[in-house]
Motif scaffolding. Structure first.
Motif, PDB file in Angstrom:
ATOM      1  N   GLU A 173       0.822  -1.201   0.000  1.00  0.00           N
ATOM      2  CA  GLU A 173       0.000   0.000   0.000  1.00  0.00           C
ATOM      3  C   GLU A 173       0.861   1.258   0.000  1.00  0.00           C
ATOM      4  O   GLU A 173       0.541   2.233  -0.694  1.00  0.00           O
ATOM      5  CB  GLU A 173      -0.916   0.004   1.233  1.00  0.00           C
ATOM      6  CG  GLU A 173      -1.954  -1.103   1.247  1.00  0.00           C
ATOM      7  CD  GLU A 173      -1.386  -2.456   1.650  1.00  0.00           C
ATOM      8  OE1 GLU A 173      -2.106  -3.457   1.541  1.00  0.00           O
ATOM      9  OE2 GLU A 173      -0.212  -2.503   2.089  1.00  0.00           O
TER      10      GLU A 173
ATOM     11  N   ILE B 186       0.642   4.019  -3.159  1.00  0.00           N
ATOM     12  CA  ILE B 186       0.228   5.409  -2.943  1.00  0.00           C
ATOM     13  C   ILE B 186       1.378   6.374  -3.221  1.00  0.00           C
ATOM     14  O   ILE B 186       1.198   7.392  -3.906  1.00  0.00           O
ATOM     15  CB  ILE B 186      -0.296   5.574  -1.512  1.00  0.00           C
ATOM     16  CG1 ILE B 186      -1.591   4.773  -1.338  1.00  0.00           C
ATOM     17  CG2 ILE B 186      -0.536   7.042  -1.177  1.00  0.00           C
ATOM     18  CD1 ILE B 186      -2.093   4.709   0.078  1.00  0.00           C
TER      19      ILE B 186
ATOM     20  N   PHE C 217      -4.002   4.252  -7.395  1.00  0.00           N
ATOM     21  CA  PHE C 217      -4.092   4.982  -6.127  1.00  0.00           C
ATOM     22  C   PHE C 217      -5.282   4.479  -5.308  1.00  0.00           C
ATOM     23  O   PHE C 217      -5.175   4.288  -4.091  1.00  0.00           O
ATOM     24  CB  PHE C 217      -4.235   6.480  -6.415  1.00  0.00           C
ATOM     25  CG  PHE C 217      -4.287   7.346  -5.187  1.00  0.00           C
ATOM     26  CD1 PHE C 217      -3.131   7.786  -4.580  1.00  0.00           C
ATOM     27  CD2 PHE C 217      -5.504   7.727  -4.655  1.00  0.00           C
ATOM     28  CE1 PHE C 217      -3.179   8.581  -3.444  1.00  0.00           C
ATOM     29  CE2 PHE C 217      -5.568   8.523  -3.529  1.00  0.00           C
ATOM     30  CZ  PHE C 217      -4.401   8.954  -2.924  1.00  0.00           C
ATOM     31  N   ALA C 218      -6.419   4.247  -5.974  1.00  0.00           N
ATOM     32  CA  ALA C 218      -7.606   3.751  -5.278  1.00  0.00           C
ATOM     33  C   ALA C 218      -7.362   2.373  -4.681  1.00  0.00           C
ATOM     34  O   ALA C 218      -7.810   2.085  -3.558  1.00  0.00           O
ATOM     35  CB  ALA C 218      -8.788   3.706  -6.251  1.00  0.00           C
TER      36      ALA C 218
ATOM     37  N   VAL D 191      -5.419   2.843  -1.454  1.00  0.00           N
ATOM     38  CA  VAL D 191      -6.216   3.414  -0.362  1.00  0.00           C
ATOM     39  C   VAL D 191      -7.152   2.372   0.234  1.00  0.00           C
ATOM     40  O   VAL D 191      -7.216   2.189   1.465  1.00  0.00           O
ATOM     41  CB  VAL D 191      -7.018   4.630  -0.875  1.00  0.00           C
ATOM     42  CG1 VAL D 191      -7.996   5.105   0.202  1.00  0.00           C
ATOM     43  CG2 VAL D 191      -6.079   5.759  -1.262  1.00  0.00           C
ATOM     44  N   PHE D 192      -7.878   1.667  -0.616  1.00  0.00           N
ATOM     45  CA  PHE D 192      -8.882   0.748  -0.091  1.00  0.00           C
ATOM     46  C   PHE D 192      -8.265  -0.543   0.432  1.00  0.00           C
ATOM     47  O   PHE D 192      -8.908  -1.271   1.191  1.00  0.00           O
ATOM     48  CB  PHE D 192      -9.944   0.495  -1.154  1.00  0.00           C
ATOM     49  CG  PHE D 192     -10.757   1.729  -1.453  1.00  0.00           C
ATOM     50  CD1 PHE D 192     -11.548   2.297  -0.467  1.00  0.00           C
ATOM     51  CD2 PHE D 192     -10.701   2.345  -2.689  1.00  0.00           C
ATOM     52  CE1 PHE D 192     -12.280   3.451  -0.716  1.00  0.00           C
ATOM     53  CE2 PHE D 192     -11.428   3.488  -2.946  1.00  0.00           C
ATOM     54  CZ  PHE D 192     -12.221   4.049  -1.956  1.00  0.00           C
TER      55      PHE D 192
ATOM     56  N   ALA E 237      -8.710   7.039   6.238  1.00  0.00           N
ATOM     57  CA  ALA E 237      -8.252   6.620   4.904  1.00  0.00           C
ATOM     58  C   ALA E 237      -9.416   6.590   3.922  1.00  0.00           C
ATOM     59  O   ALA E 237      -9.272   7.011   2.767  1.00  0.00           O
ATOM     60  CB  ALA E 237      -7.586   5.247   4.992  1.00  0.00           C
TER      61      ALA E 237
ATOM     62  N   GLY F 129      -9.688   8.903   0.635  1.00  0.00           N
ATOM     63  CA  GLY F 129      -9.876   8.263  -0.658  1.00  0.00           C
ATOM     64  C   GLY F 129     -11.094   8.792  -1.389  1.00  0.00           C
ATOM     65  O   GLY F 129     -11.046   9.067  -2.598  1.00  0.00           O
TER      66      GLY F 129
ATOM     67  N   LEU G 200     -10.396  10.743  -4.935  1.00  0.00           N
ATOM     68  CA  LEU G 200     -10.956  10.029  -6.085  1.00  0.00           C
ATOM     69  C   LEU G 200     -12.272  10.657  -6.529  1.00  0.00           C
ATOM     70  O   LEU G 200     -12.524  10.769  -7.736  1.00  0.00           O
ATOM     71  CB  LEU G 200     -11.147   8.559  -5.732  1.00  0.00           C
ATOM     72  CG  LEU G 200      -9.856   7.806  -5.392  1.00  0.00           C
ATOM     73  CD1 LEU G 200     -10.172   6.424  -4.846  1.00  0.00           C
ATOM     74  CD2 LEU G 200      -8.950   7.698  -6.615  1.00  0.00           C
TER      75      LEU G 200
ATOM     76  N   CYS H 199      -1.776  12.503   1.259  1.00  0.00           N
ATOM     77  CA  CYS H 199      -1.048  11.281   0.899  1.00  0.00           C
ATOM     78  C   CYS H 199      -0.052  10.903   1.983  1.00  0.00           C
ATOM     79  O   CYS H 199       0.178   9.714   2.244  1.00  0.00           O
ATOM     80  CB  CYS H 199      -0.326  11.472  -0.441  1.00  0.00           C
ATOM     81  SG  CYS H 199      -1.432  11.526  -1.861  1.00  0.00           S
TER      82      CYS H 199
ATOM     83  N   LEU I 149      -1.938   9.005   4.496  1.00  0.00           N
ATOM     84  CA  LEU I 149      -2.166   7.637   4.018  1.00  0.00           C
ATOM     85  C   LEU I 149      -0.901   6.792   4.154  1.00  0.00           C
ATOM     86  O   LEU I 149      -0.965   5.610   4.517  1.00  0.00           O
ATOM     87  CB  LEU I 149      -2.626   7.661   2.560  1.00  0.00           C
ATOM     88  CG  LEU I 149      -4.009   8.250   2.289  1.00  0.00           C
ATOM     89  CD1 LEU I 149      -4.262   8.336   0.784  1.00  0.00           C
ATOM     90  CD2 LEU I 149      -5.098   7.426   2.958  1.00  0.00           C
TER      91      LEU I 149
END
Length: 408
Positions: free
Chosen positions: A31, A35, A307-308, A311-312, A327, A331, A335, A373, A376
């Motif tokens: 992750e 990111i 990127f998604a 994040v998820f 987070a 996101g 997004l 970011c 994150l």
């Protein structure tokens, strides 16, 4: 009788040094890599497109130089925040929201506020122009996550969900609407709804906030003929006057159509020569489509998709409620804002002043997104490492055991 302690043995010192080095050189999580890499690539890509979009001006290097300076400030800030403990990010939630709101209130000071395209959400302080509402996005996300963390055992009761999250959020969003920035206000509403969703709030409790948000947007739109015409143009593009309220939308589509599959080449856009307003800001994606074609647009979408995923994955793998909510809110912010910006360029949505994250010109927007970011990345550092299965162990039950180690 005095007791003497023997000095540490050489072997103990060597073991401690190896443990310290092991912690320093622990490989980053997947992750973290996803990111950090997409944020850096999108920032550099955006700087190149800003340079191209402003090359038609009398001073072509001015915009790109400013954007580069803000990028050089934002990237170290992102890395600095990534080293902060998660507990510290929670502790600063209240001061961050209070400070960001106080900064936003400066747009109501006549000697400081700056207007652009009918919005007065900028301030000029000591020669520097900034948009305080960009800092509100991150501050509000952290604050909601911190408050919902304290109430996680009572989120099934509606008044514990709404108080103080909804009243405080409404007051914060009202300060943005006071500057006539409907686009940023809608992104803030999206952040609130996203944070509530990732906090595990029951879906039936979303009905009242959704109805209230729709009524507020319609009421705000009805107070302005220009704003209402822009909203209606999204439903009936043919009836919109291309020389007035639809001028920007039409030229954005012309730029996309002119690019085709492969584009006209980097730096060869025609729309940036005075035809497309805000070519380097809200309509930077139209310049990407014109100069780099469908391939360039797909590349941008692919980067946001990566990127998604990063994040998820944090939301799914973290056991910390604060991390999951914050987070998820970040996101949804980045997004969702990207989808709204691209939708505006493609005439799916009415024209709104929402920049494309990482890519649109604007120092405040870039620094706030890179700071988010960094948050994150700080969350990604807390995730447990995925351990490889021991080949000596029997295959049966190996996947379940590995999954248990990851999710605990």
């Amino acid at each position: 009788m005095t007791q003497t302690t023997s000095p540490p043995r050489t072997g103990d010192r060597g073991l401690a040094a190896r443990v310290l080095l092991g912690r320093r050189f622990t490989p980053p999580t997947t992750e973290f890599v996803l990111i950090a890499s997409t944020a850096l690539v999108l920032t550099v890509f955006g700087w190149v497109m800003v340079l191209s979009a402003t090359s038609a001006r009398s001073d072509p290097w001015d915009g790109a130089l400013k954007q580069g300076i803000f990028a050089m400030l934002g990237i170290p800030l992102m890395l600095l925040i990534s080293r902060m403990p998660v507990a510290f990010l929670g502790r600063i939630a209240w001061p961050a929201l209070i400070g960001a709101t106080a900064l936003q209130l400066l747009v109501f000071v006549p000697s400081l506020r700056v207007s652009s395209y009918g919005n007065t959400n900028w301030v000029n302080i000591a020669g520097f122009q900034l948009q305080p509402s960009e800092f509100l996005k991150l501050a509000l996300t952290l604050w909601i996550a911190f408050v919902l963390l304290r109430k996680r055992a009572r989120l099934g009761i509606w008044h514990h969900v709404f108080i103080p999250v909804v009243p405080v959020s409404i007051m914060v969003i009202a300060t943005v609407l006071g500057g006539a920035d409907l686009g940023t206000a809608m992104i803030l509403v999206l952040i609130v709804l996203g944070a509530l969703f990732f906090a595990g709030v029951k879906l039936r409790l979303f009905i009242l906030p959704l109805i209230g948000g729709v009524v507020a947007v319609l009421g705000y739109a009805l107070t302005s003929d220009n704003r209402m015409r822009r909203i209606l143009s999204a439903f009936d593009p043919e009836s919109c006057d291309p020389t007035k309220e639809c001028y920007q939308a039409v030229h954005g589509m012309w730029g996309m159509a002119n690019g085709g599959i492969f584009g006209v080449g980097l730096g060869n856009s025609q729309e940036k020569y005075g035809w497309l307003p805000a070519a380097e800001n809200d309509y930077i994606f139209a310049i990407v489509g014109e100069e780099l074609g469908l391939i360039g647009c797909v590349l941008v979408l692919a980067l946001f998709a990566v990127f998604a995923i990063g994040v998820f994955r944090i939301v799914r793998r973290s056991a910390d409620p604060f991390v999951r909510v914050a987070a998820g809110g970040i996101g949804v912010w980045i997004l969702g804002q990207a989808l709204v910006n691209i939708g505006v360029v493609l005439r799916v949505f009415p024209v709104m002043g929402v920049p494309l994250p990482f890519m649109s010109q604007g120092g405040t927007a870039l620094i706030s997104v890179l700071a988010a970011c960094g948050v994150l990345l700080a969350f990604a550092r807390t995730l447990p490492a995925v351990k490889a299965a021991d080949p000596a162990q029997p295959t049966r039950g190996r996947g379940v055991a590995a999954q248990g180690r990851v999710t605990r």
